[in-house]
Design a protein around this motif. Structure first.
Motif, mmCIF file in Angstrom:
data_model
loop_
_atom_site.group_PDB
_atom_site.id
_atom_site.type_symbol
_atom_site.label_atom_id
_atom_site.label_comp_id
_atom_site.label_asym_id
_atom_site.label_seq_id
_atom_site.Cartn_x
_atom_site.Cartn_y
_atom_site.Cartn_z
ATOM 1 N N THR A 33 8.400 11.608 4.483
ATOM 2 C CA THR A 33 8.713 12.287 3.061
ATOM 3 C C THR A 33 7.775 11.778 2.012
ATOM 4 O OG1 THR A 33 10.180 10.371 2.612
ATOM 5 C CG2 THR A 33 11.029 12.145 3.861
ATOM 6 N N ALA A 34 7.590 12.570 0.798
ATOM 7 C CA ALA A 34 6.916 12.159 -0.315
ATOM 8 C C ALA A 34 7.358 10.809 -0.690
ATOM 9 C CB ALA A 34 7.050 13.013 -1.326
ATOM 10 N N SER A 35 8.554 10.430 -0.707
ATOM 11 C CA SER A 35 8.970 9.260 -1.170
ATOM 12 C C SER A 35 8.859 7.794 -0.232
ATOM 13 C CB SER A 35 10.436 9.259 -1.245
ATOM 14 O OG SER A 35 11.261 9.342 0.120
ATOM 15 N N ALA A 36 8.661 8.435 0.960
ATOM 16 C CA ALA A 36 8.124 7.358 1.746
ATOM 17 C C ALA A 36 6.486 6.963 1.576
ATOM 18 C CB ALA A 36 8.383 7.562 3.399
ATOM 19 N N VAL A 37 5.852 7.798 1.223
ATOM 20 C CA VAL A 37 4.328 7.716 1.131
ATOM 21 C C VAL A 37 4.354 6.798 -0.284
ATOM 22 C CG1 VAL A 37 2.460 8.768 0.460
ATOM 23 C CG2 VAL A 37 3.711 9.800 2.119
ATOM 24 N N SER A 38 5.000 7.386 -1.269
ATOM 25 C CA SER A 38 5.097 6.530 -2.532
ATOM 26 C C SER A 38 5.297 5.226 -2.346
ATOM 27 C CB SER A 38 6.167 7.248 -3.374
ATOM 28 O OG SER A 38 6.165 6.533 -4.636
ATOM 29 N N HIS A 39 6.532 4.809 -1.588
ATOM 30 C CA HIS A 39 7.067 3.436 -1.242
ATOM 31 C C HIS A 39 5.739 2.673 -0.693
ATOM 32 C CE1 HIS A 39 9.598 0.336 0.138
ATOM 33 N NE2 HIS A 39 9.117 0.266 1.365
ATOM 34 N N HIS A 40 5.199 3.345 0.396
ATOM 35 C CA HIS A 40 4.058 2.686 1.136
ATOM 36 C C HIS A 40 2.938 2.378 -0.012
ATOM 37 C CE1 HIS A 40 5.161 2.300 5.365
ATOM 38 N NE2 HIS A 40 5.076 3.900 5.301
ATOM 39 N N VAL A 41 2.718 3.181 -0.920
ATOM 40 C CA VAL A 41 1.546 2.926 -1.802
ATOM 41 C C VAL A 41 1.892 1.857 -2.906
ATOM 42 C CG1 VAL A 41 0.294 4.081 -3.684
ATOM 43 C CG2 VAL A 41 0.549 5.290 -1.382
ATOM 44 N N ARG A 42 3.296 1.877 -3.320
ATOM 45 C CA ARG A 42 3.802 0.833 -4.473
ATOM 46 C C ARG A 42 3.766 -0.358 -3.635
ATOM 47 N NH1 ARG A 42 5.349 2.704 -9.306
ATOM 48 N NH2 ARG A 42 5.916 4.891 -9.188
ATOM 49 N N LYS A 43 4.055 -0.417 -2.259
ATOM 50 C CA LYS A 43 4.038 -1.830 -1.723
ATOM 51 C C LYS A 43 2.606 -2.261 -1.449
ATOM 52 C CE LYS A 43 5.593 -3.680 3.026
ATOM 53 N NZ LYS A 43 6.152 -3.244 4.379
ATOM 54 N N LEU A 44 1.751 -1.504 -1.219
ATOM 55 C CA LEU A 44 0.412 -1.969 -1.131
ATOM 56 C C LEU A 44 -0.140 -2.474 -2.596
ATOM 57 C CD1 LEU A 44 -1.963 -2.050 0.892
ATOM 58 C CD2 LEU A 44 -2.818 0.254 0.175
ATOM 59 N N GLU A 45 0.234 -1.696 -3.453
ATOM 60 C CA GLU A 45 -0.038 -1.997 -4.949
ATOM 61 C C GLU A 45 0.419 -3.267 -5.410
ATOM 62 O OE1 GLU A 45 -0.906 2.147 -7.380
ATOM 63 O OE2 GLU A 45 1.244 1.452 -6.976
ATOM 64 N N SER A 46 1.684 -3.604 -4.938
ATOM 65 C CA SER A 46 2.261 -4.963 -5.159
ATOM 66 C C SER A 46 1.603 -6.155 -4.587
ATOM 67 C CB SER A 46 3.614 -4.828 -4.735
ATOM 68 O OG SER A 46 4.671 -6.293 -4.874
ATOM 69 N N ARG A 47 1.252 -5.958 -3.221
ATOM 70 C CA ARG A 47 0.457 -6.934 -2.396
ATOM 71 C C ARG A 47 -0.713 -7.338 -3.150
ATOM 72 N NH1 ARG A 47 1.660 -6.330 3.900
ATOM 73 N NH2 ARG A 47 4.042 -6.850 3.753
ATOM 74 N N LEU A 48 -1.662 -6.116 -3.491
ATOM 75 C CA LEU A 48 -2.837 -6.170 -3.929
ATOM 76 C C LEU A 48 -2.885 -6.845 -5.267
ATOM 77 C CD1 LEU A 48 -4.763 -3.223 -2.632
ATOM 78 C CD2 LEU A 48 -4.847 -5.640 -1.632
ATOM 79 N N GLY A 49 -1.908 -6.283 -6.008
ATOM 80 C CA GLY A 49 -1.776 -6.866 -7.583
ATOM 81 C C GLY A 49 -2.882 -5.942 -8.396
ATOM 82 N N VAL A 50 -2.844 -4.682 -7.944
ATOM 83 C CA VAL A 50 -3.606 -3.697 -8.834
ATOM 84 C C VAL A 50 -3.242 -2.356 -8.683
ATOM 85 C CG1 VAL A 50 -5.863 -5.095 -8.517
ATOM 86 C CG2 VAL A 50 -5.134 -3.140 -6.700
ATOM 87 N N SER A 51 -3.238 -1.555 -9.763
ATOM 88 C CA SER A 51 -2.863 -0.325 -9.534
ATOM 89 C C SER A 51 -3.862 0.702 -9.018
ATOM 90 C CB SER A 51 -2.594 0.555 -10.944
ATOM 91 O OG SER A 51 -1.539 -0.242 -11.637
ATOM 92 N N LEU A 52 -3.341 1.747 -7.890
ATOM 93 C CA LEU A 52 -4.395 2.225 -6.877
ATOM 94 C C LEU A 52 -4.331 3.670 -7.518
ATOM 95 C CD1 LEU A 52 -3.431 0.875 -3.485
ATOM 96 C CD2 LEU A 52 -5.341 0.421 -4.910
ATOM 97 N N PHE A 53 -3.190 4.121 -8.304
ATOM 98 C CA PHE A 53 -2.883 5.514 -8.685
ATOM 99 C C PHE A 53 -2.804 5.509 -10.264
ATOM 100 C CE2 PHE A 53 -2.527 6.479 -4.229
ATOM 101 C CZ PHE A 53 -3.575 7.624 -3.818
ATOM 102 N N GLN A 54 -3.214 6.369 -10.863
ATOM 103 C CA GLN A 54 -2.604 6.739 -12.106
ATOM 104 C C GLN A 54 -1.772 7.949 -12.036
ATOM 105 O OE1 GLN A 54 -6.075 7.732 -14.522
ATOM 106 N NE2 GLN A 54 -6.528 5.630 -15.244
ATOM 107 N N ARG A 55 -0.593 7.584 -12.365
ATOM 108 C CA ARG A 55 0.455 8.619 -12.171
ATOM 109 C C ARG A 55 0.753 9.439 -13.478
ATOM 110 N NH1 ARG A 55 1.042 4.463 -8.988
ATOM 111 N NH2 ARG A 55 1.922 4.430 -7.018
ATOM 112 N N HIS A 56 0.723 10.835 -13.403
ATOM 113 C CA HIS A 56 1.017 11.895 -14.677
ATOM 114 C C HIS A 56 1.936 12.914 -14.087
ATOM 115 C CE1 HIS A 56 -2.312 14.074 -12.719
ATOM 116 N NE2 HIS A 56 -2.945 12.965 -12.809
#
Length: 294
Positions: A33-56
């Protein structure tokens, strides 16, 4: 920082989202699901401590850090996919047996029996080559050959499969064929020949027919074509015992008077003497040697 296995799902989701620049399209590709993809990306950003996407409002766009990771992740996953594909192909090729043989033998002897092997060995893949030219047993070439000859080829191991014999055949509907009662009369009929090293002159000699002028009116490079020409009533062919069986059983051809002349050469399974057969090829050879007498 060592890459842990639990990072892989998040990296796969991020890489797909980076390629599509869209979470919904990435989710469709990954069957998530799109929410599952979003969850994976946010988890990755949290671990790395950086933003990977600009959301608009219209979607997402990679940040400079996201572009750097996307390039690396895309390359790594593509490399892994290539390796996995090659391993899968290698496994398939391990189970594939490449066989080179004569078209006439494949058509009349091998194919009618082949289901026995395929039913017993459903995982083995077969490739048959029936080119007239003798195959080269080099890298990537055939594993096994079935050849007609004397049984001795330099650099090749050979296993005898069966002998052969020659006798005249014709269509039962060929005009005047019912009046043929002795070998000498066959010399007056249109003779069909192939490129075999034994032919009509040898057979008439074996039939004790001498002093007759023989006219091989029709010549074919392939024995199957010669048999079919005879079946269509074009003339009389000198049949090979192993090749003629299905034509005789079906009634397309009948034997004519005269001897069955033993052939000088037989059929052999061959393969390079220096190469040990792979298990799949050995299984096919074992089957050939088991069915050769039927």
């Amino acid at each position: 920082m060592a890459l842990r296995a639990d990072w892989l799902p998040a990296l796969a989701a991020f890489e797909a989202a980076a390629r599509h620049q869209n979470f919904a399209h990435a989710a469709e590709e990954l069957h998530l699901t799109a929410s599952a993809v979003s969850h994976h990306v946010r988890k990755l950003e949290s671990r790395l401590g950086v933003s990977l996407f600009q959301r608009h409002a219209r979607g997402v766009a990679l940040t400079p850090q996201g572009r750097q990771l996307a390039d690396s992740a895309g390359t790594a996953l593509a490399d892994m996919d290539g390796v996995l594909r090659s391993l899968r192909v290698s496994r398939q090729e391990t189970d594939r047996v490449r066989i080179t043989t004569l078209h006439s033998l494949a058509y009349t002897w091998l194919l009618p029996r082949l289901s026995e092997f395929t039913n017993a060995n459903p995982k083995i893949l077969l490739s048959l080559d029936t080119e007239i030219a003798l195959a080269r047993f080099d890298e990537g070439g055939p594993d096994l050959g079935i050849r007609h000859g004397g049984g001795h080829w330099p650099g090749l191991t050979s296993h005898h499969l069966m002998d052969d014999a020659l006798f005249p055949v014709a269509s039962p509907t060929m005009p005047g064929i019912e009046r043929i009662t002795e070998p000498a009369q066959i010399a007056d009929l249109p003779l069909i020949a192939d490129h075999a090293r034994q032919g009509w002159h040898d057979w008439f000699r074996a039939a004790d027919v001498h002093g007759r002028k023989l006219e091989e009116r029709y010549t074919f490079s392939d024995t199957t074509d010669a048999m079919m020409a005879a079946a269509h009533g074009i003339g009389v062919a000198l049949a090979r015992e192993q090749i003629a069986v299905p034509y005789l059983r079906s009634g397309q051809l009948v034997r004519l008077p005269g001897p069955s002349m033993p052939a000088r050469w037989g059929y052999y399974a061959i393969y390079p003497a220096h190469r040990r057969l792979r298990p799949a090829a050995q299984s096919f050879l074992d089957w050939l040697l088991a069915v050769k007498k039927d």
